[in-house]
Write a protein that holds these residues in place. Structure first.
Motif, PDB file in Angstrom:
ATOM      1  N   MET A  62       0.833  -1.196   0.000  1.00  0.00           N
ATOM      2  CA  MET A  62       0.000   0.000   0.000  1.00  0.00           C
ATOM      3  C   MET A  62       0.871   1.250   0.000  1.00  0.00           C
ATOM      4  O   MET A  62       1.803   1.370   0.793  1.00  0.00           O
ATOM      5  CB  MET A  62      -0.928   0.019   1.222  1.00  0.00           C
ATOM      6  N   ASP A  63       0.573   2.145  -0.916  1.00  0.00           N
ATOM      7  CA  ASP A  63       1.235   3.449  -0.976  1.00  0.00           C
ATOM      8  C   ASP A  63       0.290   4.467  -0.353  1.00  0.00           C
ATOM      9  O   ASP A  63      -0.759   4.788  -0.921  1.00  0.00           O
ATOM     10  CB  ASP A  63       1.546   3.817  -2.431  1.00  0.00           C
ATOM     11  N   ARG A  64       0.632   4.976   0.807  1.00  0.00           N
ATOM     12  CA  ARG A  64      -0.248   5.909   1.510  1.00  0.00           C
ATOM     13  C   ARG A  64      -0.353   7.257   0.810  1.00  0.00           C
ATOM     14  O   ARG A  64      -1.214   8.066   1.150  1.00  0.00           O
ATOM     15  CB  ARG A  64       0.232   6.106   2.948  1.00  0.00           C
ATOM     16  N   ARG A  65       0.522   7.504  -0.158  1.00  0.00           N
ATOM     17  CA  ARG A  65       0.468   8.776  -0.893  1.00  0.00           C
ATOM     18  C   ARG A  65      -0.448   8.685  -2.107  1.00  0.00           C
ATOM     19  O   ARG A  65      -0.853   9.723  -2.650  1.00  0.00           O
ATOM     20  CB  ARG A  65       1.876   9.172  -1.336  1.00  0.00           C
ATOM     21  N   ASP A  66      -0.788   7.482  -2.546  1.00  0.00           N
ATOM     22  CA  ASP A  66      -1.668   7.301  -3.706  1.00  0.00           C
ATOM     23  C   ASP A  66      -3.101   7.270  -3.196  1.00  0.00           C
ATOM     24  O   ASP A  66      -3.637   6.223  -2.843  1.00  0.00           O
ATOM     25  CB  ASP A  66      -1.312   5.998  -4.421  1.00  0.00           C
ATOM     26  N   LEU A  67      -3.736   8.436  -3.154  1.00  0.00           N
ATOM     27  CA  LEU A  67      -5.028   8.591  -2.493  1.00  0.00           C
ATOM     28  C   LEU A  67      -6.166   8.703  -3.499  1.00  0.00           C
ATOM     29  O   LEU A  67      -5.986   9.193  -4.616  1.00  0.00           O
ATOM     30  CB  LEU A  67      -5.017   9.832  -1.603  1.00  0.00           C
ATOM     31  N   VAL A  68      -7.341   8.252  -3.071  1.00  0.00           N
ATOM     32  CA  VAL A  68      -8.577   8.360  -3.841  1.00  0.00           C
ATOM     33  C   VAL A  68      -9.592   9.079  -2.966  1.00  0.00           C
ATOM     34  O   VAL A  68      -9.787   8.722  -1.800  1.00  0.00           O
ATOM     35  CB  VAL A  68      -9.118   6.974  -4.243  1.00  0.00           C
ATOM     36  N   ARG A  69     -10.229  10.070  -3.550  1.00  0.00           N
ATOM     37  CA  ARG A  69     -11.238  10.812  -2.795  1.00  0.00           C
ATOM     38  C   ARG A  69     -12.491   9.958  -2.642  1.00  0.00           C
ATOM     39  O   ARG A  69     -13.006   9.400  -3.623  1.00  0.00           O
ATOM     40  CB  ARG A  69     -11.576  12.110  -3.518  1.00  0.00           C
ATOM     41  N   GLN A  80     -13.962  23.826   2.450  1.00  0.00           N
ATOM     42  CA  GLN A  80     -14.491  22.527   2.051  1.00  0.00           C
ATOM     43  C   GLN A  80     -13.564  21.404   2.473  1.00  0.00           C
ATOM     44  O   GLN A  80     -12.396  21.362   2.105  1.00  0.00           O
ATOM     45  CB  GLN A  80     -14.688  22.478   0.540  1.00  0.00           C
ATOM     46  N   ARG A  81     -14.109  20.480   3.268  1.00  0.00           N
ATOM     47  CA  ARG A  81     -13.351  19.307   3.687  1.00  0.00           C
ATOM     48  C   ARG A  81     -13.586  18.166   2.715  1.00  0.00           C
ATOM     49  O   ARG A  81     -14.702  17.961   2.245  1.00  0.00           O
ATOM     50  CB  ARG A  81     -13.762  18.859   5.082  1.00  0.00           C
ATOM     51  N   THR A  82     -12.543  17.424   2.424  1.00  0.00           N
ATOM     52  CA  THR A  82     -12.678  16.220   1.596  1.00  0.00           C
ATOM     53  C   THR A  82     -11.968  15.074   2.301  1.00  0.00           C
ATOM     54  O   THR A  82     -10.979  15.283   3.019  1.00  0.00           O
ATOM     55  CB  THR A  82     -12.078  16.429   0.198  1.00  0.00           C
ATOM     56  N   TRP A  83     -12.455  13.859   2.078  1.00  0.00           N
ATOM     57  CA  TRP A  83     -11.909  12.669   2.731  1.00  0.00           C
ATOM     58  C   TRP A  83     -11.302  11.750   1.686  1.00  0.00           C
ATOM     59  O   TRP A  83     -11.879  11.526   0.620  1.00  0.00           O
ATOM     60  CB  TRP A  83     -13.019  11.944   3.508  1.00  0.00           C
ATOM     61  N   TRP A  84     -10.157  11.187   2.018  1.00  0.00           N
ATOM     62  CA  TRP A  84      -9.388  10.385   1.078  1.00  0.00           C
ATOM     63  C   TRP A  84      -8.902   9.110   1.760  1.00  0.00           C
ATOM     64  O   TRP A  84      -8.594   9.088   2.955  1.00  0.00           O
ATOM     65  CB  TRP A  84      -8.169  11.166   0.574  1.00  0.00           C
ATOM     66  N   LEU A  85      -8.814   8.029   0.967  1.00  0.00           N
ATOM     67  CA  LEU A  85      -8.237   6.765   1.416  1.00  0.00           C
ATOM     68  C   LEU A  85      -7.227   6.296   0.376  1.00  0.00           C
ATOM     69  O   LEU A  85      -7.367   6.611  -0.812  1.00  0.00           O
ATOM     70  CB  LEU A  85      -9.308   5.688   1.593  1.00  0.00           C
ATOM     71  N   PRO A  86      -6.210   5.533   0.784  1.00  0.00           N
ATOM     72  CA  PRO A  86      -5.280   4.975  -0.204  1.00  0.00           C
ATOM     73  C   PRO A  86      -6.023   4.130  -1.242  1.00  0.00           C
ATOM     74  O   PRO A  86      -6.991   3.423  -0.921  1.00  0.00           O
ATOM     75  CB  PRO A  86      -4.333   4.116   0.639  1.00  0.00           C
ATOM     76  N   ARG A  87      -5.560   4.205  -2.469  1.00  0.00           N
ATOM     77  CA  ARG A  87      -6.210   3.486  -3.568  1.00  0.00           C
ATOM     78  C   ARG A  87      -6.297   1.986  -3.270  1.00  0.00           C
ATOM     79  O   ARG A  87      -7.286   1.323  -3.615  1.00  0.00           O
ATOM     80  CB  ARG A  87      -5.434   3.715  -4.862  1.00  0.00           C
ATOM     81  N   THR A  88      -5.274   1.438  -2.638  1.00  0.00           N
ATOM     82  CA  THR A  88      -5.278   0.004  -2.318  1.00  0.00           C
ATOM     83  C   THR A  88      -6.475  -0.362  -1.457  1.00  0.00           C
ATOM     84  O   THR A  88      -7.144  -1.381  -1.690  1.00  0.00           O
ATOM     85  CB  THR A  88      -3.978  -0.374  -1.599  1.00  0.00           C
ATOM     86  N   VAL A  89      -6.767   0.459  -0.443  1.00  0.00           N
ATOM     87  CA  VAL A  89      -7.877   0.170   0.464  1.00  0.00           C
ATOM     88  C   VAL A  89      -9.214   0.348  -0.250  1.00  0.00           C
ATOM     89  O   VAL A  89     -10.151  -0.438  -0.045  1.00  0.00           O
ATOM     90  CB  VAL A  89      -7.791   1.063   1.714  1.00  0.00           C
TER      91      VAL A  89
END
Length: 446
Positions: free
Chosen positions: A87-94, A160-169
């Motif tokens: 998992m790359d914690r920098r590769d995020l998906v909103r 505006q707040r946005t939430w992101w998770l690593p793409r792997t998750v």
């Protein structure tokens, strides 16, 4: 930390509490953080016969002492697979919130709906910090994954707040949700027909089968009328409001398989026209396998739609005057055809026993709308590839539609000859827009 929380029984079963502790102990060094409560806290469904761990469904059973239990070997297998995930914690998906985003397709067959659950909890608790502080009081694992530890909150313009998770998750939870859907469908089919396995779909063989048909509680004893073209050219929005429509539909045989009684009116979601009355099974078969509102997993059933029973399904789709006049398919179906058929020679392969095996699982997505074909782009990619994700092809909508027309002329020349704008008068200048343009910054799904 010791892995052996409780000795295994002779049959390999362990209690849910022991399985929960074993899961946390085995995955303590995993790149994807895991949470306790995967077997015993909502949304765990151990007493419904399964739990979700990582991207897998693990079956639960009732032990001889009456307690719910699970196979220890299954817990260990799924834990080993999760430990192998990088998992790359920098590769995020909103993952939200999306202002004005198109509503996600509601699938009543899955209970996970992880995006809804995360969004609801964050909105209720006021953000990830307060959610983390209440973690001890309210465990809330999703497929055994502790999403709170890796959730990232970003603020744009200070408001505006946005939430992101690593793409792997995101991919793990998407696959878990998809696996749960398949599990529930299979379990439901077993309950209704415990000794019968659904045969392959062969409409002509089904119609020509010898011998009398036996009536069942779900099958009306009166003869079903074969569907002609009684509803052709009519709008679903008009027919669906008429109180007599459902009774009329029940009197027809399914226009696709022609054996089961029709239960619903299948219609084109892009142009709004009724196609034909169909049974629930055929309606589900024809439905695109959405992961997102503009993202489709290319499932095995597309082999039937675009290979073994192509002519039959094309005739059904072209019952819509809009699709027939434009010699095309609705955008989700055209995207699935592009991935399954047009990109077949381009799909990467890997060495396997007995030859080479197609790589991973195909997925197709698009940006834009069929109403703005100049800006609509179809992208085919390969997920779950052993050597990483591949992008197979990025194709403009117009080129994909032109490839389909060429393929249709070769595959079903009679249908191709009956299609085209000169074959229909009175078609609306602008089809009903239902595919929302998701190319805006506030609507990013990837």
């Amino acid at each position: 930390m010791s892995e052996r929380v409780m000795p295994s029984r002779a049959d390999g079963l362990i209690t849910l509490a022991a399985a929960d502790a074993l899961w946390v102990g085995l995955t303590v060094d995993s790149a994807v953080p895991t949470a306790s409560g995967a077997f015993v806290h909502p949304p765990a469904l151990a007493r419904a016969g399964y739990v979700l761990l990582g991207s897998h469904v693990v079956a639960t059973v009732t032990a001889s002492n009456g307690q719910w239990a699970v196979l220890e070997a299954e817990v260990r297998r799924v834990a080993a697979e999760l430990n192998a995930v990088e998992m790359d914690r920098r590769d995020l998906v909103r993952i939200g919130p999306f202002r004005g985003a198109p509503r996600q397709e509601v699938n009543e067959e899955t209970l996970l709906r992880w995006r809804r659950r995360i969004t609801a909890e964050l909105q209720e608790l006021g953000g990830p910090e307060r959610a983390a502080r209440r973690e001890v009081c309210r465990p809330y694992p999703l497929a055994g994954i502790d999403w709170r530890q890796i959730l990232v909150e970003q603020t744009r313009d200070g408001t505006q707040r946005t939430w992101w998770l690593p793409r792997t998750v995101v991919r793990l939870l998407d696959v878990a949700e998809h696996a749960e859907t398949q599990w529930i469908r299979t379990a439901r089919a077993r309950r209704t027909s415990p000794a019968v396995t659904e045969p392959p779909f062969h409409p002509r063989l089904a119609r020509d089968a010898d011998g009398p048909q036996k009536a069942s509680p779900e099958t009306p004893t009166a003869a079903l009328r074969p569907y002609g073209k009684e509803l052709e050219g009519q709008l679903y929005s008009v027919l669906s409001r008429k109180p007599t429509t459902s009774r009329k539909v029940a009197g027809w045989a399914c226009a696709v398989c022609r054996t089961a009684p029709a239960t619903v009116l299948d219609h084109c979601h892009e142009h709004g026209y009724v196609r034909a009355p169909v049974c629930q099974s055929c309606n589900t078969q024809e439905r695109p396998d959405h992961l997102y509102s503009n993202d489709i997993r290319v499932a095995n059933r597309y082999t039937r739609l675009f290979h073994t029973d192509t002519d039959h399904w094309l005739r059904h789709w072209h019952r819509c005057p809009g699709c027939r006049a434009r010699t095309t398919l609705p955008l989700p179906h055209l995207a699935a055809w592009t991935a399954h058929t047009a990109c077949r020679p381009l799909r990467p392969t890997h060495r396997a026993s007995g030859g080479r095996k197609p790589c991973g699982a195909l997925r197709v997505s698009w940006t834009g709308s069929q109403n703005a074909p100049r800006y609509c782009l179809i992208t085919v990619s390969v997920d779950f590839c052993p050597s990483g994700e591949h992008r197979v092809l990025a194709l403009p909508y117009r080129e994909a539609a032109e490839r389909f027309r060429t393929w249709l002329a070769d595959t079903a020349p009679v249908l191709a000859a009956a299609a085209g704008p000169e074959r229909l008068d009175g078609l609306p200048d602008q089809p009903r827009p239902v595919i929302v343009d998701t190319s805006g910054e506030d609507l990013e799904l990837f």
